[in-house]
Design a protein around this motif. Structure first.
Motif, PDB file in Angstrom:
ATOM      1  N   ILE A  13       0.209  -0.256  -3.308  1.00 47.60           N
ATOM      2  CA  ILE A  13      -0.717  -0.499  -2.622  1.00 47.60           C
ATOM      3  C   ILE A  13      -1.825  -1.447  -3.505  1.00 47.60           C
ATOM      4  O   ILE A  13      -1.936  -2.204  -3.112  1.00 47.60           O
ATOM      5  CB  ILE A  13      -1.945   0.702  -2.167  1.00 47.60           C
ATOM      6  CG1 ILE A  13      -0.788   2.015  -1.224  1.00 47.60           C
ATOM      7  CG2 ILE A  13      -3.100   0.531  -2.016  1.00 47.60           C
ATOM      8  CD1 ILE A  13      -1.801   3.052  -0.766  1.00 47.60           C
ATOM      9  N   PHE A  16      -0.006  -4.576  -3.291  1.00 46.15           N
ATOM     10  CA  PHE A  16      -0.689  -5.355  -2.497  1.00 46.15           C
ATOM     11  C   PHE A  16      -2.110  -6.358  -2.786  1.00 46.15           C
ATOM     12  O   PHE A  16      -2.239  -7.371  -2.455  1.00 46.15           O
ATOM     13  CB  PHE A  16      -0.857  -3.991  -1.458  1.00 46.15           C
ATOM     14  CG  PHE A  16       0.508  -3.660  -0.325  1.00 46.15           C
ATOM     15  CD1 PHE A  16       1.889  -3.985  -1.067  1.00 46.15           C
ATOM     16  CD2 PHE A  16       0.830  -2.956   0.303  1.00 46.15           C
ATOM     17  CE1 PHE A  16       3.285  -3.459   0.040  1.00 46.15           C
ATOM     18  CE2 PHE A  16       1.264  -2.527   0.701  1.00 46.15           C
ATOM     19  CZ  PHE A  16       2.808  -2.716   0.735  1.00 46.15           C
ATOM     20  N   LEU A  20      -2.622 -10.163  -2.755  1.00 47.97           N
ATOM     21  CA  LEU A  20      -3.672 -10.612  -1.113  1.00 47.97           C
ATOM     22  C   LEU A  20      -4.630 -12.130  -1.705  1.00 47.97           C
ATOM     23  O   LEU A  20      -5.237 -11.097  -2.337  1.00 47.97           O
ATOM     24  CB  LEU A  20      -3.980  -9.344  -0.050  1.00 47.97           C
ATOM     25  CG  LEU A  20      -2.768  -9.337   0.231  1.00 47.97           C
ATOM     26  CD1 LEU A  20      -4.375  -7.472   1.070  1.00 47.97           C
ATOM     27  CD2 LEU A  20      -2.748  -9.993   1.678  1.00 47.97           C
ATOM     28  N   GLY A  24      -8.067 -11.356   2.487  1.00 53.49           N
ATOM     29  CA  GLY A  24      -6.632 -11.306   2.868  1.00 53.49           C
ATOM     30  C   GLY A  24      -6.769  -9.498   3.784  1.00 53.49           C
ATOM     31  O   GLY A  24      -7.790  -9.050   3.523  1.00 53.49           O
ATOM     32  N   PHE A  25      -5.536  -9.185   4.382  1.00 56.69           N
ATOM     33  CA  PHE A  25      -5.290  -7.541   4.879  1.00 56.69           C
ATOM     34  C   PHE A  25      -4.680  -7.519   4.765  1.00 56.69           C
ATOM     35  O   PHE A  25      -3.149  -8.401   4.494  1.00 56.69           O
ATOM     36  CB  PHE A  25      -6.021  -7.638   6.243  1.00 56.69           C
ATOM     37  CG  PHE A  25      -4.896  -8.081   7.089  1.00 56.69           C
ATOM     38  CD1 PHE A  25      -4.824  -7.478   8.175  1.00 56.69           C
ATOM     39  CD2 PHE A  25      -5.640  -9.583   7.257  1.00 56.69           C
ATOM     40  CE1 PHE A  25      -3.169  -8.503   9.108  1.00 56.69           C
ATOM     41  CE2 PHE A  25      -4.740 -10.612   8.600  1.00 56.69           C
ATOM     42  CZ  PHE A  25      -3.413  -9.447   8.766  1.00 56.69           C
ATOM     43  N   ALA A  26      -4.499  -6.212   4.912  1.00 58.79           N
ATOM     44  CA  ALA A  26      -2.182  -5.453   4.840  1.00 58.79           C
ATOM     45  C   ALA A  26      -2.959  -4.481   6.252  1.00 58.79           C
ATOM     46  O   ALA A  26      -3.640  -3.789   6.354  1.00 58.79           O
ATOM     47  CB  ALA A  26      -2.280  -4.773   3.891  1.00 58.79           C
ATOM     48  N   VAL A  28      -0.632  -1.311   7.429  1.00 59.47           N
ATOM     49  CA  VAL A  28       0.302  -0.780   7.219  1.00 59.47           C
ATOM     50  C   VAL A  28       0.957   0.494   8.644  1.00 59.47           C
ATOM     51  O   VAL A  28      -0.411   0.766   9.300  1.00 59.47           O
ATOM     52  CB  VAL A  28      -0.393   0.214   5.834  1.00 59.47           C
ATOM     53  CG1 VAL A  28       0.885   1.142   5.378  1.00 59.47           C
ATOM     54  CG2 VAL A  28      -0.293  -0.712   4.625  1.00 59.47           C
ATOM     55  N   VAL A  92      -5.013   4.165  -0.181  1.00 57.97           N
ATOM     56  CA  VAL A  92      -5.769   2.722  -0.329  1.00 57.97           C
ATOM     57  C   VAL A  92      -7.582   2.042  -0.702  1.00 57.97           C
ATOM     58  O   VAL A  92      -7.193   1.287  -1.148  1.00 57.97           O
ATOM     59  CB  VAL A  92      -5.578   1.527   1.425  1.00 57.97           C
ATOM     60  CG1 VAL A  92      -6.280   1.026   1.590  1.00 57.97           C
ATOM     61  CG2 VAL A  92      -4.729   2.458   2.124  1.00 57.97           C
ATOM     62  N   PHE A  97      -8.926  -2.329  -2.516  1.00 57.01           N
ATOM     63  CA  PHE A  97      -9.057  -2.074  -1.049  1.00 57.01           C
ATOM     64  C   PHE A  97     -10.670  -1.786  -0.970  1.00 57.01           C
ATOM     65  O   PHE A  97     -10.671  -1.069  -0.866  1.00 57.01           O
ATOM     66  CB  PHE A  97      -8.053  -1.936   0.561  1.00 57.01           C
ATOM     67  CG  PHE A  97      -7.210  -3.206   0.000  1.00 57.01           C
ATOM     68  CD1 PHE A  97      -6.901  -3.927   0.582  1.00 57.01           C
ATOM     69  CD2 PHE A  97      -5.888  -2.272   0.590  1.00 57.01           C
ATOM     70  CE1 PHE A  97      -5.479  -4.511   0.970  1.00 57.01           C
ATOM     71  CE2 PHE A  97      -4.548  -2.412  -0.326  1.00 57.01           C
ATOM     72  CZ  PHE A  97      -4.983  -3.763   0.221  1.00 57.01           C
ATOM     73  N   CYS A 113      -5.985  -2.234   5.690  1.00 55.15           N
ATOM     74  CA  CYS A 113      -6.023  -2.632   4.756  1.00 55.15           C
ATOM     75  C   CYS A 113      -6.688  -3.951   4.740  1.00 55.15           C
ATOM     76  O   CYS A 113      -6.079  -4.875   4.792  1.00 55.15           O
ATOM     77  CB  CYS A 113      -5.588  -2.380   3.958  1.00 55.15           C
ATOM     78  SG  CYS A 113      -4.480  -0.537   3.886  1.00 55.15           S
ATOM     79  N   CYS A 118     -11.883 -10.039   3.617  1.00 54.69           N
ATOM     80  CA  CYS A 118     -11.718 -10.299   5.483  1.00 54.69           C
ATOM     81  C   CYS A 118     -12.786  -9.605   6.105  1.00 54.69           C
ATOM     82  O   CYS A 118     -14.246  -9.456   6.248  1.00 54.69           O
ATOM     83  CB  CYS A 118     -11.146  -9.134   5.095  1.00 54.69           C
ATOM     84  SG  CYS A 118     -10.308  -9.036   6.511  1.00 54.69           S
TER      85      CYS A 118
END
Length: 150
Positions: A13, A16, A20, A24-26, A28, A92, A97, A113, A118
């Motif tokens: 995590i 990630f 980013l 940005g974002f993820a 999951v 997370v 994040f 996330c 973002c």
């Protein structure tokens, strides 16, 4: 992330978040251990919970990976850890994040996330026609939970 061992999750995590962009974002998804446990209590561990394009899915498949897919050579389908809504959210946020928006769908958890820069309005078009569109307005909708800095 279910194909990672539990001790590898924080590092994954954090990676990630590191790669980013600030805006940005993820997204999951993973099995919802609580929902699977309820199914096991109500129906048993090897009862078919639903049918997917890959075939029937039992709680064993959800917890440890879809057996038929793994047998067919798709080892990435194996699960080595599990999450509840709260444990995934904590991981997370601890990983760097700024915010995580969570929802459940049947036997799955979804986590959007978000990095600090973002903007949700920038994501609306991408998510508008998906089942995860609710992640953009979870504070007002039932079934979703948003987590962020206290």
């Amino acid at each position: 992330m279910p194909d990672l061992h539990a001790h590898d999750v924080p590092r994954a995590i954090a990676e990630f978040a590191r790669v980013l962009r600030p805006d940005g974002f993820a997204l999951v998804t993973c099995p919802d251990v609580e929902a699977v446990a309820r199914f096991i209590l109500d129906h048993g561990i090897d009862e078919v919970a639903y049918r997917s394009a890959a075939g029937p899915v039992t709680p064993i498949d959800m917890l440890w990976g879809h057996g038929a897919s793994i047998e067919a050579g798709f080892g990435f389908m194996a699960h080595r850890t599990g999450f509840t809504l709260a444990t995934l959210a904590r991981q997370v946020l601890a990983g760097g994040f700024a915010e995580v928006r969570m929802s459940r769908s049947r036997y799955a958890l979804w986590a959007l996330c978000l990095m600090p820069g973002c903007r949700l309005d920038a994501l609306r078009a991408d998510f508008a026609e998906t089942e995860q569109a609710e992640l953009l307005g979870l504070e007002e909708e039932e079934g979703g939970v948003g987590f962020g800095p206290a």
